[in-house]
Design a protein around this motif. Structure first.
Motif, PDB file in Angstrom:
ATOM      1  N   UNK A 171       0.814  -1.219   0.000  1.00  0.00           N
ATOM      2  CA  UNK A 171       0.000   0.000   0.000  1.00  0.00           C
ATOM      3  C   UNK A 171       0.846   1.268   0.000  1.00  0.00           C
ATOM      4  N   UNK A 172       2.085   1.150   0.452  1.00  0.00           N
ATOM      5  CA  UNK A 172       3.003   2.289   0.451  1.00  0.00           C
ATOM      6  C   UNK A 172       4.007   2.221  -0.699  1.00  0.00           C
ATOM      7  N   UNK A 173       3.714   1.353  -1.666  1.00  0.00           N
ATOM      8  CA  UNK A 173       4.486   1.215  -2.901  1.00  0.00           C
ATOM      9  C   UNK A 173       5.952   0.835  -2.659  1.00  0.00           C
ATOM     10  N   UNK A 174       6.189   0.070  -1.610  1.00  0.00           N
ATOM     11  CA  UNK A 174       7.525  -0.477  -1.350  1.00  0.00           C
ATOM     12  C   UNK A 174       7.445  -1.944  -1.778  1.00  0.00           C
ATOM     13  N   UNK A 175       7.446  -2.135  -3.090  1.00  0.00           N
ATOM     14  CA  UNK A 175       7.086  -3.423  -3.660  1.00  0.00           C
ATOM     15  C   UNK A 175       8.118  -4.528  -3.416  1.00  0.00           C
ATOM     16  N   UNK A 176       9.395  -4.187  -3.358  1.00  0.00           N
ATOM     17  CA  UNK A 176      10.387  -5.234  -3.133  1.00  0.00           C
ATOM     18  C   UNK A 176      10.219  -5.864  -1.746  1.00  0.00           C
ATOM     19  N   UNK A 177       9.954  -5.045  -0.739  1.00  0.00           N
ATOM     20  CA  UNK A 177       9.720  -5.581   0.612  1.00  0.00           C
ATOM     21  C   UNK A 177       8.379  -6.323   0.656  1.00  0.00           C
ATOM     22  N   UNK A 178       7.375  -5.782  -0.010  1.00  0.00           N
ATOM     23  CA  UNK A 178       6.068  -6.449  -0.046  1.00  0.00           C
ATOM     24  C   UNK A 178       6.217  -7.840  -0.646  1.00  0.00           C
ATOM     25  N   UNK A 179       6.951  -7.929  -1.734  1.00  0.00           N
ATOM     26  CA  UNK A 179       7.144  -9.221  -2.385  1.00  0.00           C
ATOM     27  C   UNK A 179       7.768 -10.234  -1.421  1.00  0.00           C
ATOM     28  N   UNK A 180       8.800  -9.821  -0.720  1.00  0.00           N
ATOM     29  CA  UNK A 180       9.478 -10.745   0.187  1.00  0.00           C
ATOM     30  C   UNK A 180       8.547 -11.221   1.299  1.00  0.00           C
ATOM     31  N   UNK A 181       7.751 -10.318   1.851  1.00  0.00           N
ATOM     32  CA  UNK A 181       6.840 -10.721   2.927  1.00  0.00           C
ATOM     33  C   UNK A 181       5.688 -11.590   2.415  1.00  0.00           C
ATOM     34  N   UNK A 182       5.202 -11.323   1.191  1.00  0.00           N
ATOM     35  CA  UNK A 182       4.187 -12.223   0.628  1.00  0.00           C
ATOM     36  C   UNK A 182       4.780 -13.609   0.418  1.00  0.00           C
ATOM     37  N   UNK A 183       6.010 -13.666  -0.052  1.00  0.00           N
ATOM     38  CA  UNK A 183       6.671 -14.969  -0.218  1.00  0.00           C
ATOM     39  C   UNK A 183       6.832 -15.670   1.125  1.00  0.00           C
ATOM     40  N   UNK A 184       7.158 -14.900   2.163  1.00  0.00           N
ATOM     41  CA  UNK A 184       7.263 -15.473   3.504  1.00  0.00           C
ATOM     42  C   UNK A 184       5.910 -16.011   3.978  1.00  0.00           C
ATOM     43  N   UNK A 185       4.835 -15.285   3.684  1.00  0.00           N
ATOM     44  CA  UNK A 185       3.489 -15.739   4.056  1.00  0.00           C
ATOM     45  C   UNK A 185       3.157 -17.042   3.333  1.00  0.00           C
ATOM     46  N   UNK A 186       3.477 -17.101   2.040  1.00  0.00           N
ATOM     47  CA  UNK A 186       3.196 -18.298   1.238  1.00  0.00           C
ATOM     48  C   UNK A 186       4.040 -19.475   1.722  1.00  0.00           C
ATOM     49  N   UNK A 187       5.262 -19.205   2.162  1.00  0.00           N
ATOM     50  CA  UNK A 187       6.121 -20.278   2.678  1.00  0.00           C
ATOM     51  C   UNK A 187       5.487 -20.926   3.915  1.00  0.00           C
ATOM     52  N   UNK A 188       4.663 -20.171   4.635  1.00  0.00           N
ATOM     53  CA  UNK A 188       4.016 -20.694   5.833  1.00  0.00           C
ATOM     54  C   UNK A 188       2.638 -21.273   5.545  1.00  0.00           C
ATOM     55  N   UNK A 189       2.014 -20.794   4.481  1.00  0.00           N
ATOM     56  CA  UNK A 189       0.709 -21.326   4.074  1.00  0.00           C
ATOM     57  C   UNK A 189       0.575 -21.162   2.562  1.00  0.00           C
ATOM     58  N   UNK A 190       0.967 -22.191   1.841  1.00  0.00           N
ATOM     59  CA  UNK A 190       0.974 -22.103   0.375  1.00  0.00           C
ATOM     60  C   UNK A 190      -0.431 -22.119  -0.221  1.00  0.00           C
ATOM     61  N   UNK A 191      -1.450 -22.324   0.606  1.00  0.00           N
ATOM     62  CA  UNK A 191      -2.813 -22.331   0.087  1.00  0.00           C
ATOM     63  C   UNK A 191      -3.524 -20.990   0.287  1.00  0.00           C
ATOM     64  N   UNK A 192      -2.799 -19.974   0.695  1.00  0.00           N
ATOM     65  CA  UNK A 192      -3.405 -18.666   0.953  1.00  0.00           C
ATOM     66  C   UNK A 192      -3.678 -17.936  -0.368  1.00  0.00           C
ATOM     67  N   UNK A 193      -4.940 -17.951  -0.771  1.00  0.00           N
ATOM     68  CA  UNK A 193      -5.310 -17.300  -2.028  1.00  0.00           C
ATOM     69  C   UNK A 193      -4.920 -15.825  -2.039  1.00  0.00           C
ATOM     70  N   UNK A 194      -5.230 -15.118  -0.948  1.00  0.00           N
ATOM     71  CA  UNK A 194      -4.956 -13.681  -0.920  1.00  0.00           C
ATOM     72  C   UNK A 194      -3.467 -13.380  -1.010  1.00  0.00           C
ATOM     73  N   UNK A 195      -2.637 -14.211  -0.401  1.00  0.00           N
ATOM     74  CA  UNK A 195      -1.192 -13.988  -0.488  1.00  0.00           C
ATOM     75  C   UNK A 195      -0.718 -14.176  -1.927  1.00  0.00           C
ATOM     76  N   UNK A 196      -1.202 -15.224  -2.593  1.00  0.00           N
ATOM     77  CA  UNK A 196      -0.837 -15.422  -4.005  1.00  0.00           C
ATOM     78  C   UNK A 196      -1.350 -14.253  -4.859  1.00  0.00           C
TER      79      UNK A 196
END
Length: 194
Positions: free
Chosen positions: A31-56
């Motif tokens: 939301x603050x357009x810091x996309x590189x950090x956002x990407x890493x945290x979404x990947x971290x979320x997916x690593x913990x729950x690969x079935x998270x539709x919203x994270x994907x």
């Protein structure tokens, strides 16, 4: 931003094995357009729950903002495996294939996504990209066929109306239709130089 970021990171510290804190933190960065950090945290979320539709879903939009076709391709391809019924992932996968100049494969991916789409605007997006690819491939007949499909779902799609009118005028055919289409675009966006 600071408070939301701190809340997300506090949740991560308390529950490092849960995806929620990573997802919240990623969304704050997105939301603050810091996309590189956002990407890493979404990947971290997916690593913990690969079935998270919203994270994907959010990861794919983040990849698009970062404009790295290879990453968008890989992530959308994986998301399609988890959610084969979600047309949005096909749209982004097809876009990444266009960037890789894999036009025929892109058309196939768009066609599959298009068949699943129940949303007229999304269907129009699929058809627009397919038409543009056919233009790139020099197949005017198919390009016009898909422009017609777009206008059935989205009759005031200014991008398609403009392009359709332009290509018809270049071909010297259906000039009355081209004039009508062009008139709509000029009326809706009189200051648009295109």
């Amino acid at each position: 931003m600071k408070e939301a970021e701190q809340a997300g990171k506090a949740f991560i510290e308390t529950h490092p094995d849960k995806d929620l804190g990573y997802y919240v933190t990623a969304t704050v960065y997105f939301n603050n357009e810091i996309y590189d950090k956002a990407q890493q945290y979404y990947l971290d979320a997916i690593a913990r729950d690969s079935s998270s539709f919203m994270a994907w879903y959010q990861l794919i939009f983040t990849d698009a903002e970062l404009n790295v076709p290879h990453t968008l391709y890989e992530h959308s391809k994986t998301a399609m495996r988890f959610y084969p019924e979600q047309p949005i992932f096909y749209l982004f996968n097809g876009l990444s294939l266009i960037d890789k100049k894999e036009y025929e494969l892109s058309i196939k991916v768009f066609e599959r996504g298009r068949k699943m789409s129940a949303d007229k605007k999304l269907t129009a997006s699929f058809d627009t990209y397919i038409a543009d690819i056919y233009h790139e491939l020099g197949n005017k007949e198919k390009m016009y066929e898909y422009y017609d499909k777009v206008l059935r779902n989205d009759p005031e799609n200014l991008y398609v109306l403009n392009n359709y009118a332009y290509f018809l005028s270049l071909d010297g055919t259906r000039l009355d239709d081209a004039l009508k289409m062009s008139s709509i675009t000029i009326e809706k966006e009189p200051k648009n130089v295109t």
